[in-house]
Design a protein around this motif. Sequence first.
Motif, mmCIF file in Angstrom:
data_model
loop_
_atom_site.group_PDB
_atom_site.id
_atom_site.type_symbol
_atom_site.label_atom_id
_atom_site.label_comp_id
_atom_site.label_asym_id
_atom_site.label_seq_id
_atom_site.Cartn_x
_atom_site.Cartn_y
_atom_site.Cartn_z
ATOM 1 N N PHE A 289 -13.674 -1.222 -13.638
ATOM 2 C CA PHE A 289 -13.315 -2.548 -13.155
ATOM 3 C C PHE A 289 -14.332 -3.551 -13.678
ATOM 4 N N THR A 290 -13.925 -4.799 -13.685
ATOM 5 C CA THR A 290 -14.835 -5.867 -14.119
ATOM 6 C C THR A 290 -15.363 -6.662 -12.938
ATOM 7 N N ALA A 291 -14.745 -6.492 -11.781
ATOM 8 C CA ALA A 291 -15.195 -7.182 -10.573
ATOM 9 C C ALA A 291 -14.794 -6.356 -9.358
ATOM 10 N N PHE A 292 -15.626 -6.411 -8.309
ATOM 11 C CA PHE A 292 -15.347 -5.688 -7.068
ATOM 12 C C PHE A 292 -16.163 -6.365 -5.975
ATOM 13 N N SER A 293 -15.508 -6.874 -4.943
ATOM 14 C CA SER A 293 -16.238 -7.559 -3.878
ATOM 15 C C SER A 293 -15.450 -7.519 -2.579
ATOM 16 N N GLY A 294 -16.175 -7.611 -1.474
ATOM 17 C CA GLY A 294 -15.527 -7.655 -0.169
ATOM 18 C C GLY A 294 -16.539 -7.823 0.950
ATOM 19 N N VAL B 97 -16.582 -5.711 10.348
ATOM 20 C CA VAL B 97 -15.785 -4.816 9.518
ATOM 21 C C VAL B 97 -15.056 -5.638 8.456
ATOM 22 N N CYS B 98 -15.163 -5.204 7.207
ATOM 23 C CA CYS B 98 -14.585 -5.941 6.083
ATOM 24 C C CYS B 98 -13.064 -6.002 6.210
ATOM 25 N N ASP B 99 -12.499 -7.211 6.220
ATOM 26 C CA ASP B 99 -11.049 -7.340 6.340
ATOM 27 C C ASP B 99 -10.371 -7.757 5.042
ATOM 28 N N THR B 100 -11.147 -8.049 3.999
ATOM 29 C CA THR B 100 -10.567 -8.415 2.703
ATOM 30 C C THR B 100 -11.455 -7.883 1.586
ATOM 31 N N CYS B 101 -10.840 -7.203 0.619
ATOM 32 C CA CYS B 101 -11.582 -6.668 -0.520
ATOM 33 C C CYS B 101 -10.758 -6.914 -1.786
ATOM 34 N N GLU B 102 -11.447 -7.281 -2.856
ATOM 35 C CA GLU B 102 -10.775 -7.586 -4.117
ATOM 36 C C GLU B 102 -11.457 -6.866 -5.272
ATOM 37 N N SER B 103 -10.685 -6.516 -6.282
ATOM 38 C CA SER B 103 -11.256 -5.960 -7.506
ATOM 39 C C SER B 103 -10.346 -6.287 -8.678
ATOM 40 N N THR B 104 -10.927 -6.217 -9.870
ATOM 41 C CA THR B 104 -10.170 -6.440 -11.102
ATOM 42 C C THR B 104 -10.289 -5.187 -11.957
ATOM 43 N N PRO B 105 -9.242 -4.339 -11.953
ATOM 44 C CA PRO B 105 -9.314 -3.089 -12.720
ATOM 45 C C PRO B 105 -9.141 -3.341 -14.221
ATOM 46 N N VAL B 106 -9.755 -2.494 -15.015
ATOM 47 C CA VAL B 106 -9.552 -2.582 -16.460
ATOM 48 C C VAL B 106 -8.122 -2.178 -16.800
ATOM 49 N N LYS B 107 -7.594 -1.162 -16.090
ATOM 50 C CA LYS B 107 -6.211 -0.744 -16.274
ATOM 51 C C LYS B 107 -5.498 -0.833 -14.925
ATOM 52 N N LEU B 108 -4.410 -1.556 -14.900
ATOM 53 C CA LEU B 108 -3.684 -1.773 -13.652
ATOM 54 C C LEU B 108 -2.565 -0.746 -13.505
ATOM 55 N N ASP B 109 -2.569 -0.010 -12.405
ATOM 56 C CA ASP B 109 -1.571 1.013 -12.113
ATOM 57 C C ASP B 109 -0.790 0.558 -10.876
ATOM 58 N N LYS B 110 0.377 -0.044 -11.103
ATOM 59 C CA LYS B 110 1.153 -0.627 -10.005
ATOM 60 C C LYS B 110 1.587 0.437 -9.000
ATOM 61 N N LYS B 111 1.989 1.595 -9.479
ATOM 62 C CA LYS B 111 2.446 2.651 -8.577
ATOM 63 C C LYS B 111 1.323 3.075 -7.638
ATOM 64 N N ARG B 112 0.133 3.244 -8.200
ATOM 65 C CA ARG B 112 -1.003 3.660 -7.380
ATOM 66 C C ARG B 112 -1.370 2.568 -6.385
ATOM 67 N N ALA B 113 -1.346 1.319 -6.846
ATOM 68 C CA ALA B 113 -1.662 0.198 -5.964
ATOM 69 C C ALA B 113 -0.689 0.123 -4.795
ATOM 70 N N GLU C 24 -2.525 -9.481 -7.480
ATOM 71 C CA GLU C 24 -2.607 -10.942 -7.525
ATOM 72 C C GLU C 24 -3.388 -11.372 -8.758
ATOM 73 N N HIS C 25 -2.721 -12.115 -9.654
ATOM 74 C CA HIS C 25 -3.383 -12.678 -10.826
ATOM 75 C C HIS C 25 -4.114 -11.612 -11.639
ATOM 76 N N GLY C 26 -3.477 -10.462 -11.791
ATOM 77 C CA GLY C 26 -4.055 -9.399 -12.586
ATOM 78 C C GLY C 26 -5.104 -8.580 -11.861
ATOM 79 N N GLY C 27 -5.371 -8.907 -10.616
ATOM 80 C CA GLY C 27 -6.352 -8.164 -9.831
ATOM 81 C C GLY C 27 -5.706 -7.522 -8.623
ATOM 82 N N LEU C 28 -6.507 -6.849 -7.805
ATOM 83 C CA LEU C 28 -6.033 -6.159 -6.618
ATOM 84 C C LEU C 28 -6.679 -6.749 -5.370
ATOM 85 N N ARG C 29 -5.918 -6.732 -4.288
ATOM 86 C CA ARG C 29 -6.422 -7.255 -3.023
ATOM 87 C C ARG C 29 -6.025 -6.303 -1.899
#
Length: 421
Positions: free
Chosen positions: A191-196, A203-219, A227-232
Amino acid sequence: MKNYLNDAVRAISESIRFDSSLSSPEEGMPFGRGAADCLNHFLTLANTLGFETRNYDNYVGEALFGSGEGFAVLAHLDVVPAGAGWNKPPFGGIVQDGRIWGRGAMDDKGPTIAALFAMKALKDEGFQPKKTIKLIVGCNEECGWKCIEHYNEVASMPETGFSPDANFPVIYAEKGIYHVRFAFPVKNGLFTAFSGGERVNMVCDTCESTPVKLDKKRADALGLRIEHGGLRASGKSAHGSTPEEGVNAILPMLKYYADDESVARVIACLFDDIYGLKTLADETGNLTMSPDVIAYENGFLNVTADVRYPASLPLSAVTDRLDEFGVTYEEISHQKPIFNDKQSELIQTLGAVYDEYTGKKHEPIAIGGGTYARALKRGAAFGPEIEGEEVTIHQANEYVTIDRVEMMITLYKNALERLTK
């Protein structure tokens, strides 16, 4: 009591309208403008009710009643950030359906103002305390306790008192609190970004990351939104001392990358408890660990966790297990546990006040939360939550019922009368 109740409800609503969460300091406002304005609102109210007040540089203030050695009521006006998921304005202070809604209603603006009106009721009855009741109100309880540090530098902290910032019937023990940051090395190219997370004790209620390869089925399988090429990932906030009452958004995001051994190790250490941290226990309960803030930086996933450890154990019992992780970690903060004798005058008196109000016999309890009671040689937490009720502290749609405000005024009045006569 009804006149005090109506005025207290109005004052709590007004106090909630100040966003007193930690913000950038300004001149003379160490925790930001919202906290300073909220403190001054409280002190103005206390003055209006006839109490001497002191403002210690907008770190902390106090309202005074009586003379002699001090007796503390330690409360706070700062709040955690609002977070997501509110159905009502978090800083609206709306009074509706027999409730006062907003961040701080239960933690800790409602109880703080209830304690002030308890003092007012005693004053109006002509009660003359033989101790100086110090209602001390801090502005940095949620993230640092610099308010208490400052108070100890410029004023005299009583040895005994209570904090209206936990549970009824009465808290005799609080677990140790250890905030710790881990640095887990992870493989490049995941990933190029990961934060939450916003605060280590939420307790963390929102986490975001930007994977290098996006796997829609896994998500989709993990409930992640694209969202915008990233995950939430979305979860549910809760107090860091009770992570089981929330849903941590960090975990499903980590699971998306769990095929990689380095990320699987993060999950195993922090969530699967492979080193048995959560088996540490005593009469105050099991250790809890809530990984609440995460950030990807320079090839490392830096995770800050809220650890609450059993009150009878030394910190070394925890760090010995953490050493087994085999990763770099650093202490962010540490508060030693408190452990009162259940038969002490303070615990027995507070418990009796509650029992007489409810007509039932209750035993003192232990909690994982940390209150200002730790700032005293002999301190206990006393209200406002009751076991079995809906918990909204550090969560969306926080509220306090008007009935609970009335109950608190009565209980704090009776407790102060008995403990300072």
